[in-house]
Design a protein around this motif. Structure first.
Motif, PDB file in Angstrom:
ATOM      1  N   ILE A  58     -35.253  65.212  53.131  1.00 10.27           N
ATOM      2  CA  ILE A  58     -34.954  64.719  51.784  1.00 10.27           C
ATOM      3  C   ILE A  58     -36.221  64.210  51.107  1.00 10.27           C
ATOM      4  O   ILE A  58     -36.894  63.313  51.616  1.00 10.27           O
ATOM      5  CB  ILE A  58     -33.910  63.582  51.846  1.00 10.27           C
ATOM      6  CG1 ILE A  58     -32.629  64.069  52.522  1.00 10.27           C
ATOM      7  CG2 ILE A  58     -33.612  63.052  50.445  1.00 10.27           C
ATOM      8  CD1 ILE A  58     -31.683  62.943  52.914  1.00 10.27           C
ATOM      9  N   ASP A  59     -36.540  64.784  49.951  1.00 16.20           N
ATOM     10  CA  ASP A  59     -37.685  64.298  49.176  1.00 16.20           C
ATOM     11  C   ASP A  59     -37.320  63.077  48.346  1.00 16.20           C
ATOM     12  O   ASP A  59     -38.103  62.126  48.259  1.00 16.20           O
ATOM     13  CB  ASP A  59     -38.201  65.415  48.255  1.00 16.20           C
ATOM     14  CG  ASP A  59     -38.778  66.575  49.031  1.00 16.20           C
ATOM     15  OD1 ASP A  59     -39.783  66.372  49.734  1.00 16.20           O
ATOM     16  OD2 ASP A  59     -38.204  67.680  48.964  1.00 16.20           O
ATOM     17  N   LEU A  77     -37.872  75.834  52.894  1.00 16.98           N
ATOM     18  CA  LEU A  77     -38.399  76.674  51.819  1.00 16.98           C
ATOM     19  C   LEU A  77     -39.469  75.967  50.990  1.00 16.98           C
ATOM     20  O   LEU A  77     -40.059  76.575  50.095  1.00 16.98           O
ATOM     21  CB  LEU A  77     -37.259  77.117  50.891  1.00 16.98           C
ATOM     22  CG  LEU A  77     -36.278  78.138  51.463  1.00 16.98           C
ATOM     23  CD1 LEU A  77     -35.067  78.294  50.543  1.00 16.98           C
ATOM     24  CD2 LEU A  77     -36.960  79.490  51.691  1.00 16.98           C
ATOM     25  N   GLY A  78     -39.699  74.692  51.272  1.00 16.45           N
ATOM     26  CA  GLY A  78     -40.704  73.942  50.530  1.00 16.45           C
ATOM     27  C   GLY A  78     -40.258  73.500  49.157  1.00 16.45           C
ATOM     28  O   GLY A  78     -41.089  73.206  48.283  1.00 16.45           O
ATOM     29  N   LEU A 127     -29.850  70.864  52.935  1.00 15.34           N
ATOM     30  CA  LEU A 127     -31.032  70.006  52.988  1.00 15.34           C
ATOM     31  C   LEU A 127     -32.115  70.641  53.860  1.00 15.34           C
ATOM     32  O   LEU A 127     -33.294  70.704  53.464  1.00 15.34           O
ATOM     33  CB  LEU A 127     -30.669  68.623  53.544  1.00 15.34           C
ATOM     34  CG  LEU A 127     -29.680  67.776  52.748  1.00 15.34           C
ATOM     35  CD1 LEU A 127     -29.366  66.488  53.498  1.00 15.34           C
ATOM     36  CD2 LEU A 127     -30.200  67.464  51.356  1.00 15.34           C
ATOM     37  N   ALA A 128     -31.712  71.108  55.042  1.00 12.74           N
ATOM     38  CA  ALA A 128     -32.678  71.685  55.976  1.00 12.74           C
ATOM     39  C   ALA A 128     -33.284  72.972  55.423  1.00 12.74           C
ATOM     40  O   ALA A 128     -34.498  73.201  55.531  1.00 12.74           O
ATOM     41  CB  ALA A 128     -32.015  71.944  57.324  1.00 12.74           C
ATOM     42  N   SER A 164     -35.230  80.821  44.717  1.00 14.88           N
ATOM     43  CA  SER A 164     -35.717  80.842  43.333  1.00 14.88           C
ATOM     44  C   SER A 164     -35.832  79.453  42.725  1.00 14.88           C
ATOM     45  O   SER A 164     -36.368  79.294  41.625  1.00 14.88           O
ATOM     46  CB  SER A 164     -34.791  81.700  42.465  1.00 14.88           C
ATOM     47  OG  SER A 164     -33.554  81.024  42.226  1.00 14.88           O
ATOM     48  N   ALA A 165     -35.332  78.439  43.421  1.00 13.53           N
ATOM     49  CA  ALA A 165     -35.252  77.091  42.850  1.00 13.53           C
ATOM     50  C   ALA A 165     -36.576  76.346  42.950  1.00 13.53           C
ATOM     51  O   ALA A 165     -37.380  76.568  43.865  1.00 13.53           O
ATOM     52  CB  ALA A 165     -34.170  76.293  43.558  1.00 13.53           C
ATOM     53  N   GLU A 166     -36.782  75.444  42.008  1.00  9.04           N
ATOM     54  CA  GLU A 166     -37.813  74.420  42.134  1.00  9.04           C
ATOM     55  C   GLU A 166     -37.225  73.170  42.783  1.00  9.04           C
ATOM     56  O   GLU A 166     -37.876  72.508  43.586  1.00  9.04           O
ATOM     57  CB  GLU A 166     -38.382  74.053  40.755  1.00  9.04           C
ATOM     58  CG  GLU A 166     -39.090  75.178  40.044  1.00  9.04           C
ATOM     59  CD  GLU A 166     -40.405  75.548  40.696  1.00  9.04           C
ATOM     60  OE1 GLU A 166     -40.999  74.681  41.367  1.00  9.04           O
ATOM     61  OE2 GLU A 166     -40.841  76.700  40.539  1.00  9.04           O
ATOM     62  N   VAL A 167     -35.979  72.860  42.403  1.00 12.78           N
ATOM     63  CA  VAL A 167     -35.308  71.640  42.858  1.00 12.78           C
ATOM     64  C   VAL A 167     -33.914  72.005  43.351  1.00 12.78           C
ATOM     65  O   VAL A 167     -33.205  72.790  42.712  1.00 12.78           O
ATOM     66  CB  VAL A 167     -35.195  70.611  41.710  1.00 12.78           C
ATOM     67  CG1 VAL A 167     -34.467  69.353  42.180  1.00 12.78           C
ATOM     68  CG2 VAL A 167     -36.578  70.256  41.163  1.00 12.78           C
TER      69      VAL A 167
END
Length: 306
Positions: free
Chosen positions: A180-181, A157-158, A151-152, A132-135
């Motif tokens: 990691i973005d 999940l994008g 992290l993985a 459900s997360a964006e971040v």
């Protein structure tokens, strides 16, 4: 609850004393004050994101003690979803022993307690929160295998995945970087991750270049009063820090990360998110304590629009 920011990390009770200076080895100093306040990098970042406009869920673990109940209650009081904050029997809640000197610098000793019980399986049980997360935000105050899994999974999940590598004692595992973005170290953490000295803008750019070469998406090196350096592989950008008179730098970095994440979750651009996080952090250092120092959205908006 639909959480657009999920924080997987630590909850600590901060035991804080102020003294004129930090003690030397073997020395006993007279302190000037003492107080307890909810903290932990994970919980601090969750509170910051919640106060600064995000819907937030926390994934963590506390001990079956009075501190654990207080830590959960503090998050619930901020409107944070705590369904994934487990209570572990037989261990204490995490604590941080903090000494703050007259120049507002601090020295911290952390006892993991329940934070050490947060396993990959603990995160797996609440996969719906990650979905459900964006971040998704992680730090390094819980077991490394749990950070690695999160992290993985977030990357798979994008989601936008943020790692605040604190506390950093050395390089990260090489296979983490591709998940990691945004990697957000301060100067000492950037130095630990790269083995390079980091103490000014030029050295921060060198460290950021090194980290980008390892495969991370983007790097933000925070430098306190010197601002922050953003690097994304196409160049560098320096963001000057707002000028304030600091009282206590505890949780300034956490406030920045939480504010930055909240803005990304709202769809703001990275530059706007960095500037917003800096304004929030600047307010926080003018106040004592960890979570009590974190400002609310309206406070930051008032400064930004003034």
């Amino acid at each position: 609850m639909q959480a657009n920011v999920v924080v997987v990390g630590s909850l600590n009770m901060d035991l804080v004393t102020r003294a004129q200076r930090l003690p030397q080895a073997g020395e006993t100093l007279a302190g000037e004050s003492f107080f307890t306040v909810p903290g932990g990098k994970g919980a601090n970042q969750a509170v910051a994101a919640a106060r600064l406009g995000a819907q937030v869920a926390m994934v963590g673990c506390v001990g079956a003690d009075a501190y654990g109940q207080q830590l959960r209650d503090a998050l619930l009081g901020e409107g944070i979803d705590c369904q994934a904050v487990a209570i572990a029997e037989g261990v204490s809640s995490g604590v941080a022993l903090i000494v703050v000197d007259a120049s507002s610098q601090n020295a911290i000793v952390i006892v993991a307690g329940g934070n050490g019980q947060l396993s990959p399986a603990s995160v797996m049980r609440f996969d719906a929160l990650l979905q459900s997360a964006e971040v998704i935000i992680c730090q390094l105050e819980v077991p490394a295998e749990t950070v690695e899994y999160t992290l993985a999974r977030g990357h798979a999940l994008g989601k936008t995945v943020i790692l605040n590598p604190a506390p950093a004692t050395g390089p990260l595992p090489a296979h983490w970087f591709g998940h990691i973005d945004y990697l957000i170290p301060n100067e000492s953490e950037a130095a630990a991750l790269t083995g390079l000295p980091v103490n000014d803008l030029a050295s921060a750019k060198v460290a950021a270049t090194h980290l980008l070469a390892l495969g991370v998406g983007k790097v933000i090196v925070t430098l306190g009063a010197q601002g922050a350096v953003f690097a994304d592989g196409t160049g560098f950008e320096h963001f000057a820090a707002p000028v304030v008179q600091p009282l206590d730098t505890t949780a300034a970095g956490d406030t920045f990360v939480g504010g930055f994440a909240a803005m990304l979750a709202r769809g703001e651009g990275v530059r706007e998110a960095i500037a917003f996080g800096q304004q929030a952090a600047a307010i926080s250092v003018t106040r004592a304590g960890a979570q009590p120092s974190i400002p609310y959205l309206l406070e930051v908006q008032t400064v930004v629009t003034a």
